[in-house]
Design a protein around this motif. Structure first.
Motif, PDB file in Angstrom:
ATOM      1  N   MET A 114       0.840  -1.186   0.000  1.00 27.79           N
ATOM      2  CA  MET A 114       0.000   0.000   0.000  1.00 27.79           C
ATOM      3  C   MET A 114       0.878   1.240   0.000  1.00 27.79           C
ATOM      4  O   MET A 114       1.790   1.352   0.802  1.00 27.79           O
ATOM      5  N   ILE A 115       0.577   2.179  -0.915  1.00 25.22           N
ATOM      6  CA  ILE A 115       1.422   3.352  -1.097  1.00 25.22           C
ATOM      7  C   ILE A 115       0.571   4.621  -1.204  1.00 25.22           C
ATOM      8  O   ILE A 115      -0.439   4.629  -1.896  1.00 25.22           O
ATOM      9  N   LEU A 116       0.994   5.673  -0.509  1.00 27.09           N
ATOM     10  CA  LEU A 116       0.425   7.021  -0.639  1.00 27.09           C
ATOM     11  C   LEU A 116       1.575   8.012  -0.669  1.00 27.09           C
ATOM     12  O   LEU A 116       2.607   7.790  -0.042  1.00 27.09           O
ATOM     13  N   ARG A 117       1.403   9.142  -1.350  1.00 29.29           N
ATOM     14  CA  ARG A 117       2.451  10.172  -1.407  1.00 29.29           C
ATOM     15  C   ARG A 117       1.854  11.497  -0.944  1.00 29.29           C
ATOM     16  O   ARG A 117       0.868  11.969  -1.503  1.00 29.29           O
ATOM     17  N   LEU A 118       2.480  12.115   0.096  1.00 32.65           N
ATOM     18  CA  LEU A 118       1.983  13.373   0.661  1.00 32.65           C
ATOM     19  C   LEU A 118       3.142  14.306   0.998  1.00 32.65           C
ATOM     20  O   LEU A 118       4.224  13.845   1.362  1.00 32.65           O
ATOM     21  N   PRO A 119       2.921  15.635   0.941  1.00 31.24           N
ATOM     22  CA  PRO A 119       3.965  16.568   1.390  1.00 31.24           C
ATOM     23  C   PRO A 119       4.002  16.635   2.919  1.00 31.24           C
ATOM     24  O   PRO A 119       2.955  16.725   3.566  1.00 31.24           O
ATOM     25  N   LEU A 120       5.204  16.552   3.482  1.00 27.02           N
ATOM     26  CA  LEU A 120       5.397  16.648   4.934  1.00 27.02           C
ATOM     27  C   LEU A 120       6.540  17.622   5.205  1.00 27.02           C
ATOM     28  O   LEU A 120       7.479  17.716   4.429  1.00 27.02           O
ATOM     29  N   ARG A 121       6.479  18.297   6.344  1.00 27.33           N
ATOM     30  CA  ARG A 121       7.568  19.182   6.752  1.00 27.33           C
ATOM     31  C   ARG A 121       8.572  18.372   7.569  1.00 27.33           C
ATOM     32  O   ARG A 121       8.202  17.702   8.526  1.00 27.33           O
ATOM     33  N   PHE A 122       9.840  18.446   7.174  1.00 30.37           N
ATOM     34  CA  PHE A 122      10.926  17.750   7.866  1.00 30.37           C
ATOM     35  C   PHE A 122      11.814  18.770   8.543  1.00 30.37           C
ATOM     36  O   PHE A 122      12.077  19.833   7.987  1.00 30.37           O
ATOM     37  N   GLU A 123      12.294  18.445   9.749  1.00 29.94           N
ATOM     38  CA  GLU A 123      13.220  19.294  10.494  1.00 29.94           C
ATOM     39  C   GLU A 123      14.434  18.483  10.902  1.00 29.94           C
ATOM     40  O   GLU A 123      14.297  17.373  11.399  1.00 29.94           O
ATOM     41  N   GLY A 124      15.601  19.084  10.674  1.00 31.66           N
ATOM     42  CA  GLY A 124      16.848  18.466  11.108  1.00 31.66           C
ATOM     43  C   GLY A 124      17.704  19.507  11.808  1.00 31.66           C
ATOM     44  O   GLY A 124      17.288  20.645  12.002  1.00 31.66           O
ATOM     45  N   SER A 125      18.917  19.147  12.137  1.00 36.39           N
ATOM     46  CA  SER A 125      19.815  20.044  12.865  1.00 36.39           C
ATOM     47  C   SER A 125      20.269  21.234  12.032  1.00 36.39           C
ATOM     48  O   SER A 125      20.700  22.246  12.571  1.00 36.39           O
TER      49      SER A 125
END
Length: 143
Positions: free
Chosen positions: A17-28
């Motif tokens: 099962m696959i879905l594609r969505l925009p997400l906000r990522f935070e790193g150092s």
């Protein structure tokens, strides 16, 4: 009857099962909105090396991982990882992302991450379901 059940089980385990969505990522090093592919057929969560370098400090794995690809008999060596937070509708989640050379997607959210955060995929509405209670930080004093 046993043969029928075994064949049915084989077919079900191959259903991905696959879905594609925009997400906000935070790193150092910063933050960025990336398109994440939610893929129940991928064990690990992965990130494209270009985005990993932008987000945070990529760490070398002590022991590289040799993982099987979708092509039979083809393996890929993963040598680096990135720890990153990511947000779904203001719910903060985090995990370790394997830095995969030549990854065709920006990010893949794999089964381990989905199980960890109890993420459910809703294909009827093309969305992801995350229970905010699962993401709550709870500190308890041990006695």
């Amino acid at each position: 009857m046993y043969g029928y059940f075994t064949k049915w089980l084989e077919i079900c385990t191959l259903a991905v099962m696959i879905l594609r969505l925009p997400l906000r990522f935070e790193g150092s090093k910063g933050e960025k909105t990336l398109y994440a592919l939610f893929d129940s057929g991928a064990t690990f969560s992965c990130i494209n090396p270009d985005y990993a370098e932008e987000l945070g400090n990529v760490e070398k794995l002590h022991t590289p991982l040799d993982v099987a690809t979708a092509s039979q008999g083809v393996y890929m060596r993963i040598e680096n990882t990135l720890r990153s937070d990511f947000y779904f509708e203001d719910i903060r989640l985090s995990d370790e992302f394997m830095v995969v050379p030549n990854l065709s997607e920006e990010v893949i959210i794999g089964a381990n991450t989905m199980q960890k955060w109890r993420i459910k995929l809703d294909f009827e509405h093309d969305t992801v379901i995350v229970d905010p209670k699962v993401a709550k930080l709870i500190l308890k004093q041990l006695k």
